[in-house]
Write a protein that holds these residues in place. Structure first.
Motif, PDB file in Angstrom:
ATOM      1  N   LYS A 120      70.190  65.180 -19.229  1.00 54.12           N
ATOM      2  CA  LYS A 120      69.630  64.820 -20.530  1.00 54.12           C
ATOM      3  C   LYS A 120      69.070  66.031 -21.268  1.00 54.12           C
ATOM      4  O   LYS A 120      68.545  65.896 -22.364  1.00 54.12           O
ATOM      5  CB  LYS A 120      68.519  63.789 -20.333  1.00 54.12           C
ATOM      6  N   GLY A 121      69.154  67.224 -20.653  1.00 51.58           N
ATOM      7  CA  GLY A 121      68.607  68.423 -21.271  1.00 51.58           C
ATOM      8  C   GLY A 121      67.097  68.516 -21.151  1.00 51.58           C
ATOM      9  O   GLY A 121      66.464  69.302 -21.851  1.00 51.58           O
ATOM     10  N   LEU A 122      66.521  67.724 -20.246  1.00 50.24           N
ATOM     11  CA  LEU A 122      65.075  67.732 -20.040  1.00 50.24           C
ATOM     12  C   LEU A 122      64.705  68.660 -18.896  1.00 50.24           C
ATOM     13  O   LEU A 122      65.520  68.925 -18.013  1.00 50.24           O
ATOM     14  CB  LEU A 122      64.582  66.313 -19.706  1.00 50.24           C
ATOM     15  N   ASN A 170      59.668  88.085 -20.774  1.00 49.49           N
ATOM     16  CA  ASN A 170      60.085  87.125 -21.797  1.00 49.49           C
ATOM     17  C   ASN A 170      61.199  87.785 -22.593  1.00 49.49           C
ATOM     18  O   ASN A 170      60.958  88.737 -23.330  1.00 49.49           O
ATOM     19  CB  ASN A 170      58.918  86.750 -22.714  1.00 49.49           C
ATOM     20  N   ILE A 171      62.395  87.288 -22.426  1.00 50.87           N
ATOM     21  CA  ILE A 171      63.546  87.836 -23.137  1.00 50.87           C
ATOM     22  C   ILE A 171      63.718  87.003 -24.415  1.00 50.87           C
ATOM     23  O   ILE A 171      64.102  85.841 -24.350  1.00 50.87           O
ATOM     24  CB  ILE A 171      64.811  87.814 -22.250  1.00 50.87           C
ATOM     25  N   ARG A 172      63.386  87.607 -25.541  1.00 49.76           N
ATOM     26  CA  ARG A 172      63.397  86.914 -26.832  1.00 49.76           C
ATOM     27  C   ARG A 172      64.809  86.878 -27.420  1.00 49.76           C
ATOM     28  O   ARG A 172      65.452  87.909 -27.567  1.00 49.76           O
ATOM     29  CB  ARG A 172      62.457  87.614 -27.821  1.00 49.76           C
ATOM     30  N   VAL A 173      65.254  85.671 -27.786  1.00 51.52           N
ATOM     31  CA  VAL A 173      66.560  85.470 -28.406  1.00 51.52           C
ATOM     32  C   VAL A 173      66.388  84.400 -29.479  1.00 51.52           C
ATOM     33  O   VAL A 173      65.713  83.389 -29.254  1.00 51.52           O
ATOM     34  CB  VAL A 173      67.617  85.021 -27.357  1.00 51.52           C
ATOM     35  N   SER A 174      67.006  84.607 -30.640  1.00 53.81           N
ATOM     36  CA  SER A 174      66.893  83.640 -31.732  1.00 53.81           C
ATOM     37  C   SER A 174      67.549  82.311 -31.354  1.00 53.81           C
ATOM     38  O   SER A 174      68.418  82.256 -30.483  1.00 53.81           O
ATOM     39  CB  SER A 174      67.554  84.191 -32.994  1.00 53.81           C
ATOM     40  N   GLU A 175      67.149  81.266 -32.041  1.00 50.82           N
ATOM     41  CA  GLU A 175      67.722  79.942 -31.785  1.00 50.82           C
ATOM     42  C   GLU A 175      69.223  79.931 -32.054  1.00 50.82           C
ATOM     43  O   GLU A 175      69.994  79.347 -31.291  1.00 50.82           O
ATOM     44  CB  GLU A 175      67.020  78.897 -32.655  1.00 50.82           C
ATOM     45  N   ARG A 212      78.989  72.889 -18.219  1.00 52.77           N
ATOM     46  CA  ARG A 212      77.923  72.109 -17.616  1.00 52.77           C
ATOM     47  C   ARG A 212      77.347  71.150 -18.654  1.00 52.77           C
ATOM     48  O   ARG A 212      77.306  71.443 -19.847  1.00 52.77           O
ATOM     49  CB  ARG A 212      76.810  73.027 -17.093  1.00 52.77           C
ATOM     50  N   GLU A 213      76.888  70.012 -18.174  1.00 54.12           N
ATOM     51  CA  GLU A 213      76.336  68.998 -19.071  1.00 54.12           C
ATOM     52  C   GLU A 213      75.153  69.520 -19.861  1.00 54.12           C
ATOM     53  O   GLU A 213      74.950  69.148 -21.014  1.00 54.12           O
ATOM     54  CB  GLU A 213      75.941  67.756 -18.260  1.00 54.12           C
ATOM     55  N   ASP A 214      74.361  70.432 -19.253  1.00 55.15           N
ATOM     56  CA  ASP A 214      73.195  70.950 -19.965  1.00 55.15           C
ATOM     57  C   ASP A 214      73.565  72.047 -20.969  1.00 55.15           C
ATOM     58  O   ASP A 214      72.700  72.567 -21.664  1.00 55.15           O
ATOM     59  CB  ASP A 214      72.095  71.408 -19.005  1.00 55.15           C
ATOM     60  N   ASP A 215      74.858  72.382 -21.087  1.00 52.37           N
ATOM     61  CA  ASP A 215      75.333  73.319 -22.106  1.00 52.37           C
ATOM     62  C   ASP A 215      76.041  72.607 -23.257  1.00 52.37           C
ATOM     63  O   ASP A 215      76.498  73.255 -24.202  1.00 52.37           O
ATOM     64  CB  ASP A 215      76.283  74.355 -21.489  1.00 52.37           C
ATOM     65  N   ALA A 216      76.142  71.290 -23.210  1.00 49.19           N
ATOM     66  CA  ALA A 216      76.714  70.526 -24.315  1.00 49.19           C
ATOM     67  C   ALA A 216      75.784  70.655 -25.525  1.00 49.19           C
ATOM     68  O   ALA A 216      74.567  70.820 -25.364  1.00 49.19           O
ATOM     69  CB  ALA A 216      76.875  69.056 -23.913  1.00 49.19           C
ATOM     70  N   PRO A 217      76.320  70.604 -26.742  1.00 52.72           N
ATOM     71  CA  PRO A 217      75.503  70.846 -27.940  1.00 52.72           C
ATOM     72  C   PRO A 217      74.221  70.018 -28.026  1.00 52.72           C
ATOM     73  O   PRO A 217      73.163  70.547 -28.364  1.00 52.72           O
ATOM     74  CB  PRO A 217      76.454  70.500 -29.093  1.00 52.72           C
ATOM     75  N   GLU A 218      74.278  68.747 -27.698  1.00 54.65           N
ATOM     76  CA  GLU A 218      73.082  67.898 -27.784  1.00 54.65           C
ATOM     77  C   GLU A 218      72.022  68.348 -26.777  1.00 54.65           C
ATOM     78  O   GLU A 218      70.829  68.375 -27.069  1.00 54.65           O
ATOM     79  CB  GLU A 218      73.417  66.423 -27.513  1.00 54.65           C
ATOM     80  N   ALA A 219      72.481  68.681 -25.577  1.00 55.90           N
ATOM     81  CA  ALA A 219      71.553  69.119 -24.536  1.00 55.90           C
ATOM     82  C   ALA A 219      70.954  70.483 -24.874  1.00 55.90           C
ATOM     83  O   ALA A 219      69.765  70.723 -24.620  1.00 55.90           O
ATOM     84  CB  ALA A 219      72.243  69.158 -23.171  1.00 55.90           C
ATOM     85  N   VAL A 220      71.743  71.377 -25.476  1.00 56.21           N
ATOM     86  CA  VAL A 220      71.224  72.691 -25.869  1.00 56.21           C
ATOM     87  C   VAL A 220      70.124  72.521 -26.911  1.00 56.21           C
ATOM     88  O   VAL A 220      69.057  73.138 -26.815  1.00 56.21           O
ATOM     89  CB  VAL A 220      72.355  73.607 -26.400  1.00 56.21           C
ATOM     90  N   SER A 221      70.356  71.682 -27.903  1.00 51.58           N
ATOM     91  CA  SER A 221      69.330  71.434 -28.926  1.00 51.58           C
ATOM     92  C   SER A 221      68.060  70.888 -28.301  1.00 51.58           C
ATOM     93  O   SER A 221      66.949  71.300 -28.651  1.00 51.58           O
ATOM     94  CB  SER A 221      69.849  70.458 -29.983  1.00 51.58           C
ATOM     95  N   ARG A 222      68.209  69.984 -27.382  1.00 53.17           N
ATOM     96  CA  ARG A 222      67.041  69.404 -26.702  1.00 53.17           C
ATOM     97  C   ARG A 222      66.333  70.467 -25.859  1.00 53.17           C
ATOM     98  O   ARG A 222      65.104  70.521 -25.834  1.00 53.17           O
ATOM     99  CB  ARG A 222      67.477  68.224 -25.834  1.00 53.17           C
ATOM    100  N   ARG A 223      67.080  71.325 -25.182  1.00 53.37           N
ATOM    101  CA  ARG A 223      66.470  72.383 -24.366  1.00 53.37           C
ATOM    102  C   ARG A 223      65.653  73.322 -25.239  1.00 53.37           C
ATOM    103  O   ARG A 223      64.571  73.770 -24.838  1.00 53.37           O
ATOM    104  CB  ARG A 223      67.555  73.156 -23.606  1.00 53.37           C
ATOM    105  N   GLN A 236      64.173  72.565 -28.070  1.00 55.44           N
ATOM    106  CA  GLN A 236      62.978  71.820 -28.470  1.00 55.44           C
ATOM    107  C   GLN A 236      61.964  71.779 -27.331  1.00 55.44           C
ATOM    108  O   GLN A 236      60.769  71.998 -27.532  1.00 55.44           O
ATOM    109  CB  GLN A 236      63.367  70.400 -28.890  1.00 55.44           C
ATOM    110  N   VAL A 237      62.422  71.521 -26.115  1.00 58.63           N
ATOM    111  CA  VAL A 237      61.540  71.473 -24.950  1.00 58.63           C
ATOM    112  C   VAL A 237      60.911  72.847 -24.706  1.00 58.63           C
ATOM    113  O   VAL A 237      59.728  72.958 -24.395  1.00 58.63           O
ATOM    114  CB  VAL A 237      62.301  70.966 -23.704  1.00 58.63           C
ATOM    115  N   PHE A 238      61.705  73.919 -24.890  1.00 62.68           N
ATOM    116  CA  PHE A 238      61.181  75.276 -24.739  1.00 62.68           C
ATOM    117  C   PHE A 238      60.013  75.499 -25.698  1.00 62.68           C
ATOM    118  O   PHE A 238      58.961  76.009 -25.305  1.00 62.68           O
ATOM    119  CB  PHE A 238      62.289  76.304 -24.995  1.00 62.68           C
ATOM    120  N   ALA A 239      60.201  75.134 -26.958  1.00 68.34           N
ATOM    121  CA  ALA A 239      59.146  75.331 -27.950  1.00 68.34           C
ATOM    122  C   ALA A 239      57.878  74.555 -27.588  1.00 68.34           C
ATOM    123  O   ALA A 239      56.766  75.062 -27.733  1.00 68.34           O
ATOM    124  CB  ALA A 239      59.639  74.913 -29.337  1.00 68.34           C
ATOM    125  N   GLU A 240      58.057  73.362 -27.076  1.00 69.10           N
ATOM    126  CA  GLU A 240      56.910  72.518 -26.753  1.00 69.10           C
ATOM    127  C   GLU A 240      56.214  72.924 -25.458  1.00 69.10           C
ATOM    128  O   GLU A 240      54.986  72.905 -25.371  1.00 69.10           O
ATOM    129  CB  GLU A 240      57.360  71.054 -26.627  1.00 69.10           C
TER     130      GLU A 240
END
Length: 182
Positions: free
Chosen positions: A24-26, A81-86, A129-140, A142-146
């Protein structure tokens, strides 16, 4: 990630539970990750030191890790901390493919296989991988920011955070990282 995939491949209960979150990208819950990490850092090949990649991801995980390390008479030397843009994260993660057999990574843009869908090393099938699918990447992201951005502030206050510009080439980022940590 490798540790999580190892537990999944071995069919451990920790691996099965972790998989349901990763699909689920969580983030996998702290107690599961900490149990895996504690098991791993007690292995004989970790006696001389180790690098943790992708862990901790939350302040709670950091505190639990510090407690586990203190119980072993160890501590954390540096945190990178390796900084990379969204935008770059979406490009990098969304284009990543892995060999099912040998786990060699490929990328649609900068590391393509000679034959599409086939591993150059072992001839295995490539998959995303399922966690590299576009929806999961977007969720990852968001979770990173939070959950992970507060961790960066935590280590910065402790004085052992090293900031690395991750927008360059693989070799360039590796050089920056090695120079910062030595």
């Amino acid at each position: 990630g490798d540790l999580l995939r190892d537990h999944q491949a071995r069919g451990t209960e920790l691996g099965k539970t972790a998989r349901s979150y990763m699909q689920k990208g969580l983030l996998v819950p702290d107690d599961l990750i900490i149990e895996m990490i504690e098991e791993r850092i007690q292995a004989p090949d970790a006696e001389g030191g180790y690098v943790l990649d992708g862990f901790p991801r939350t302040v709670e995980q950091a505190r639990a890790l510090e407690e586990a390390l203190e119980n072993r008479g160890e501590g954390i030397d540096w945190v990178a901390n390796i900084r990379v843009s969204e935008e770059e994260l979406i490009l990098r993660l969304g284009g990543r493919w892995i060999c099912r057999r040998c786990q060699r990574p490929y990328h649609e843009v900068n590391s393509r296989p000679r034959k599409e869908g086939v591993c150059d090393e072992c001839g295995g099938e490539l998959y995303q991988r399922e966690d590299d699918a576009p929806e999961a990447v977007s969720r990852r992201i968001q979770v990173f920011a939070e959950q992970t951005v507060p961790l960066i502030r935590y280590y910065s206050k402790k004085g052992n955070l090293v900031e690395i510009d991750g927008e360059g080439s693989i070799d360039g980022v590796r050089e920056l990282l090695l120079n910062a940590l030595t």
